[in-house]
Scaffold this motif. Structure first.
Motif, PDB file in Angstrom:
ATOM      1  N   ARG A  65       2.054   9.435 -12.442  1.00 23.07           N
ATOM      2  CA  ARG A  65       1.646   8.556 -11.348  1.00 23.07           C
ATOM      3  C   ARG A  65       0.669   9.287 -10.438  1.00 23.07           C
ATOM      4  O   ARG A  65       0.880  10.427 -10.052  1.00 23.07           O
ATOM      5  N   GLN A  66      -0.403   8.593 -10.110  1.00 25.60           N
ATOM      6  CA  GLN A  66      -1.416   9.164  -9.239  1.00 25.60           C
ATOM      7  C   GLN A  66      -1.049   8.873  -7.786  1.00 25.60           C
ATOM      8  O   GLN A  66      -0.271   7.971  -7.486  1.00 25.60           O
ATOM      9  N   GLU A  69      -1.742   5.180  -6.477  1.00 27.24           N
ATOM     10  CA  GLU A  69      -1.216   4.094  -7.283  1.00 27.24           C
ATOM     11  C   GLU A  69       0.214   3.753  -6.878  1.00 27.24           C
ATOM     12  O   GLU A  69       0.929   4.591  -6.326  1.00 27.24           O
ATOM     13  N   PHE A  70       0.614   2.533  -7.167  1.00 24.16           N
ATOM     14  CA  PHE A  70       2.007   2.124  -6.985  1.00 24.16           C
ATOM     15  C   PHE A  70       2.324   1.094  -8.058  1.00 24.16           C
ATOM     16  O   PHE A  70       1.432   0.494  -8.661  1.00 24.16           O
ATOM     17  N   THR A  71       3.608   0.890  -8.329  1.00 24.92           N
ATOM     18  CA  THR A  71       4.044  -0.120  -9.277  1.00 24.92           C
ATOM     19  C   THR A  71       4.611  -1.291  -8.498  1.00 24.92           C
ATOM     20  O   THR A  71       5.538  -1.133  -7.701  1.00 24.92           O
ATOM     21  N   CYS A  72       4.061  -2.465  -8.721  1.00 24.94           N
ATOM     22  CA  CYS A  72       4.497  -3.665  -8.008  1.00 24.94           C
ATOM     23  C   CYS A  72       5.927  -4.013  -8.440  1.00 24.94           C
ATOM     24  O   CYS A  72       6.248  -4.007  -9.630  1.00 24.94           O
ATOM     25  N   SER A  80      -3.680  -0.159  -7.640  1.00 29.27           N
ATOM     26  CA  SER A  80      -4.240   0.782  -6.676  1.00 29.27           C
ATOM     27  C   SER A  80      -3.642   0.481  -5.303  1.00 29.27           C
ATOM     28  O   SER A  80      -3.289  -0.656  -5.004  1.00 29.27           O
ATOM     29  N   THR A  81      -3.537   1.478  -4.476  1.00 30.52           N
ATOM     30  CA  THR A  81      -2.981   1.270  -3.136  1.00 30.52           C
ATOM     31  C   THR A  81      -3.844   0.322  -2.307  1.00 30.52           C
ATOM     32  O   THR A  81      -3.366  -0.251  -1.333  1.00 30.52           O
ATOM     33  N   LYS A  92       7.433  -2.105  -3.333  1.00 30.15           N
ATOM     34  CA  LYS A  92       6.067  -2.385  -2.927  1.00 30.15           C
ATOM     35  C   LYS A  92       5.547  -3.576  -3.711  1.00 30.15           C
ATOM     36  O   LYS A  92       5.839  -3.717  -4.913  1.00 30.15           O
ATOM     37  N   TYR A  93       4.790  -4.451  -3.041  1.00 32.02           N
ATOM     38  CA  TYR A  93       4.289  -5.667  -3.654  1.00 32.02           C
ATOM     39  C   TYR A  93       2.782  -5.732  -3.516  1.00 32.02           C
ATOM     40  O   TYR A  93       2.231  -5.435  -2.475  1.00 32.02           O
TER      41      TYR A  93
END
Length: 98
Positions: A65-66, A69-72, A80-81, A92-93
């Motif tokens: 994971r960068q 980045e986040f996973t919805c 991407s953030t 996170k959505y």
């Protein structure tokens, strides 16, 4: 298609009777319910050139994971953030799911 305007017109009741008679005649037809399975069998026998991939191996390189980045939590896609819409607790959505 030519239309004969002098011919007597059918009422809705007569038209529905005609369609019922047509359906009854189709029900009595032995071949009306048969499914043509020859096309399915023929399609299964086709072999496309290069379609046999049984000898191939799939290798995937998984990146960590960068920081941007986040996973919805709804669609489970890595975004991407810049697409972060809101955070509820640890979830996170993205903007597409809110």
């Amino acid at each position: 298609m030519a239309t004969d305007y002098d011919a007597p017109r059918k009422t809705e009741e007569e038209m529905s009777e005609d369609s019922l008679e047509e359906l009854k005649s189709r029900r009595n037809d032995k071949n009306s319910g048969k499914v043509d399975e020859d096309e399915v069998e023929a399609a299964e026998s086709f072999e496309l050139p290069g379609a046999d991939l049984s000898h191939e191996e799939l290798t995937v390189r998984v990146l960590p994971r960068q920081a941007n980045e986040f996973t919805c939590a709804s669609c489970f896609l890595v975004k991407s953030t810049s697409q972060l819409a809101e955070t509820r607790g640890n979830d996170k959505y993205c903007v597409d799911c809110v």
